[in-house]
Design a protein around this motif. Structure first.
Motif, PDB file in Angstrom:
ATOM      1  N   ILE A  37      -1.742   0.235  -3.132  1.00  0.00           N
ATOM      2  CA  ILE A  37      -0.373   0.032  -2.642  1.00  0.00           C
ATOM      3  C   ILE A  37      -0.142   0.698  -1.288  1.00  0.00           C
ATOM      4  CG2 ILE A  37       0.563  -0.335  -4.945  1.00  0.00           C
ATOM      5  CD1 ILE A  37       1.771   2.510  -4.740  1.00  0.00           C
ATOM      6  N   ALA A  38      -1.232   1.146  -0.652  1.00  0.00           N
ATOM      7  CA  ALA A  38      -1.183   1.590   0.749  1.00  0.00           C
ATOM      8  C   ALA A  38       0.014   2.518   0.981  1.00  0.00           C
ATOM      9  CB  ALA A  38      -1.181   0.377   1.668  1.00  0.00           C
ATOM     10  N   SER A  39       0.840   2.221   1.975  1.00  0.00           N
ATOM     11  CA  SER A  39       1.891   3.160   2.361  1.00  0.00           C
ATOM     12  C   SER A  39       3.090   3.195   1.424  1.00  0.00           C
ATOM     13  CB  SER A  39       2.371   2.870   3.782  1.00  0.00           C
ATOM     14  OG  SER A  39       1.427   3.361   4.711  1.00  0.00           O
ATOM     15  N   VAL A  40       3.141   2.309   0.438  1.00  0.00           N
ATOM     16  CA  VAL A  40       4.143   2.492  -0.618  1.00  0.00           C
ATOM     17  C   VAL A  40       3.870   3.811  -1.343  1.00  0.00           C
ATOM     18  CG1 VAL A  40       5.133   1.501  -2.731  1.00  0.00           C
ATOM     19  CG2 VAL A  40       4.573   0.020  -0.808  1.00  0.00           C
ATOM     20  N   THR A  41       2.629   4.304  -1.216  1.00  0.00           N
ATOM     21  CA  THR A  41       2.284   5.643  -1.716  1.00  0.00           C
ATOM     22  C   THR A  41       3.265   6.694  -1.206  1.00  0.00           C
ATOM     23  OG1 THR A  41      -0.059   5.023  -1.734  1.00  0.00           O
ATOM     24  CG2 THR A  41       0.443   7.377  -1.784  1.00  0.00           C
TER      25      THR A  41
END
Length: 277
Positions: A37-41
Motif C-alpha cells: 500500500i506504499a505511501s498509504v502506510t
C-alpha cells in the motif's frame, strides 16, 4: 459483489458507509491477496504516532532535531526534510510543504524511542491489533528493515477495517478530539507539491492526512467535500474519507500510479460517481 472496471490487471475497492461495506473487484482478482500500500502506510504511521501522543509517551510539539522540527512538523510535511536526503537538501522548517519519506522514517525512530520498543511492535499493539488488521505488516525500504513511510503490505479487508476506523473519527485507536486536530490544516498557507498530482498554493495537510480542501484537480475528484482526507500510494492504492456524506473508500491495485497516469484519468471520475453531500 459488483465489478470494478479499471485499467489494471488486478485490483479491488471497498466502499464503506455506516450501513456496511460494498466490495468491487477487477475480474479474476483474489480477494485474499496481499498488496503493497506504499505511501498509504503514512496514515498507519500517523495513527501510531497519535496513539503514542494520546497515551502520554510523546508530545506533538516535542522537538526532534536541532533545526527546530517537531513531531507536528514531521506529521504535516513541514519539517523541511526532503523526499530523501540523497535527492535534495534540507530547507528551513515551515517554509514549504515538502512531501517527505525521510520525515516519516525519522518519525518512526522518534516514536520507537518514546515508547521503548520497535516501531513495528508499537504499530502492531496500538493500531493493527485493536483494528484486527492481522494480515498487515511492514516490509523494508529506504534503508529500513520495516519502512514507516511506504512499507506496509496487507489485504483489502485489512485496509477496509482501517477505513472504517477513520470514518469513525479514529476510534478505537485515538479519541475524537485528537483525531479532529489530525484532520485539520496544520501550518496553514504553505505551498507545496502532491507528488504525481500537482503543485498547490496552499497545499493543505493535517497530521499525516492529505486534506482535499480547495485543491483542483485532485485525485479524490470534484465532488468530495472540503473536509475530505486521505492518502494514495505509488502502488496504485488509495484511501479517502468524506465525513460530509459520510463515506470512505479503500482501493488496491497492481498497477503503478505513474504508469501512463492511468490513476489520475480513472480515480477522480470514479469517485465522483459515488454519493456526495
Amino acid at each position: 459483489m459488483t465489478g470494478l472496471d479499471w485499467p489494471v490487471p488486478h485490483g479491488g475497492a471497498a466502499i464503506v458507509s455506516p450501513d456496511g461495506v460494498e466490495e468491487r473487484w477487477v475480474d479474476g482478482t483474489d480477494p485474499e491477496r496481499s498488496w503493497p500500500i506504499a505511501s498509504v502506510t503514512k496514515l498507519l504511521t500517523a495513527m501510531a504516532t497519535l496513539a503514542a501522543i494520546e497515551s502520554g509517551h510523546l508530545e506533538l510539539d516535542q522537538p526532534v532535531d536541532d533545526e527546530g522540527a517537531t513531531v507536528r512538523h514531521l506529521l504535516a510535511h513541514a519539517s523541511g526534510l526532503p523526499m530523501s536526503l540523497e535527492q535534495s537538501r534540507r530547507r528551513p522548517v515551515e517554509q514549504r510543504r515538502i512531501y517527505s519519506n525521510e520525515g516519516y522514517r525519522v518519525l518512526g525512530e522518534v516514536v520507537a524511542d518514546a515508547v521503548g520498543t520497535s516501531f513495528p511492535g508499537w504499530l502492531a499493539s496500538s493500531v493493527l491489533g485493536p483494528l484486527e488488521m492481522g494480515s498487515t505488516r511492514l516490509q523494508g525500504g529506504g534503508g529500513f528493515d520495516a519502512d514507516p513511510a511506504a512499507g506496509a503490505v496487507g489485504t483489502l479487508a485489512d485496509l477496509t477495517r482501517f477505513a472504517r476506523c477513520l470514518l469513525g473519527r479514529g476510534a478505537p485507536v485515538v479519541g475524537a478530539e485528537l483525531f479532529e486536530q489530525a484532520t485539520s490544516v496544520q501550518f496553514p498557507g504553505l505551498a507545496g507539491l502532491v507528488p504525481g498530482v500537482g503543485r498547490f498554493d496552499p497545499c493543505d495537510w493535517g497530521l499525516g492526512f492529505e486534506l482535499r480542501d480547495a485543491k483542483r484537480p485532485h485525485w479524490m475528484g470534484e465532488r468530495r467535500s472540503a473536509p475530505s482526507f486521505g492518502h494514495f500510494g505509488a502502488s496504485g492504492c488509495f484511501l479517502w474519507v468524506d465525513p460530509a456524506v459520510p463515506l470512505a473508500v479503500a482501493a488496491v491495485t497492481d498497477r503503478d500510479f505513474e504508469d501512463d497516469r492511468w490513476a489520475m484519468a480513472t480515480w477522480p471520475s470514479w469517485s465522483d460517481a459515488l454519493p456526495a453531500a
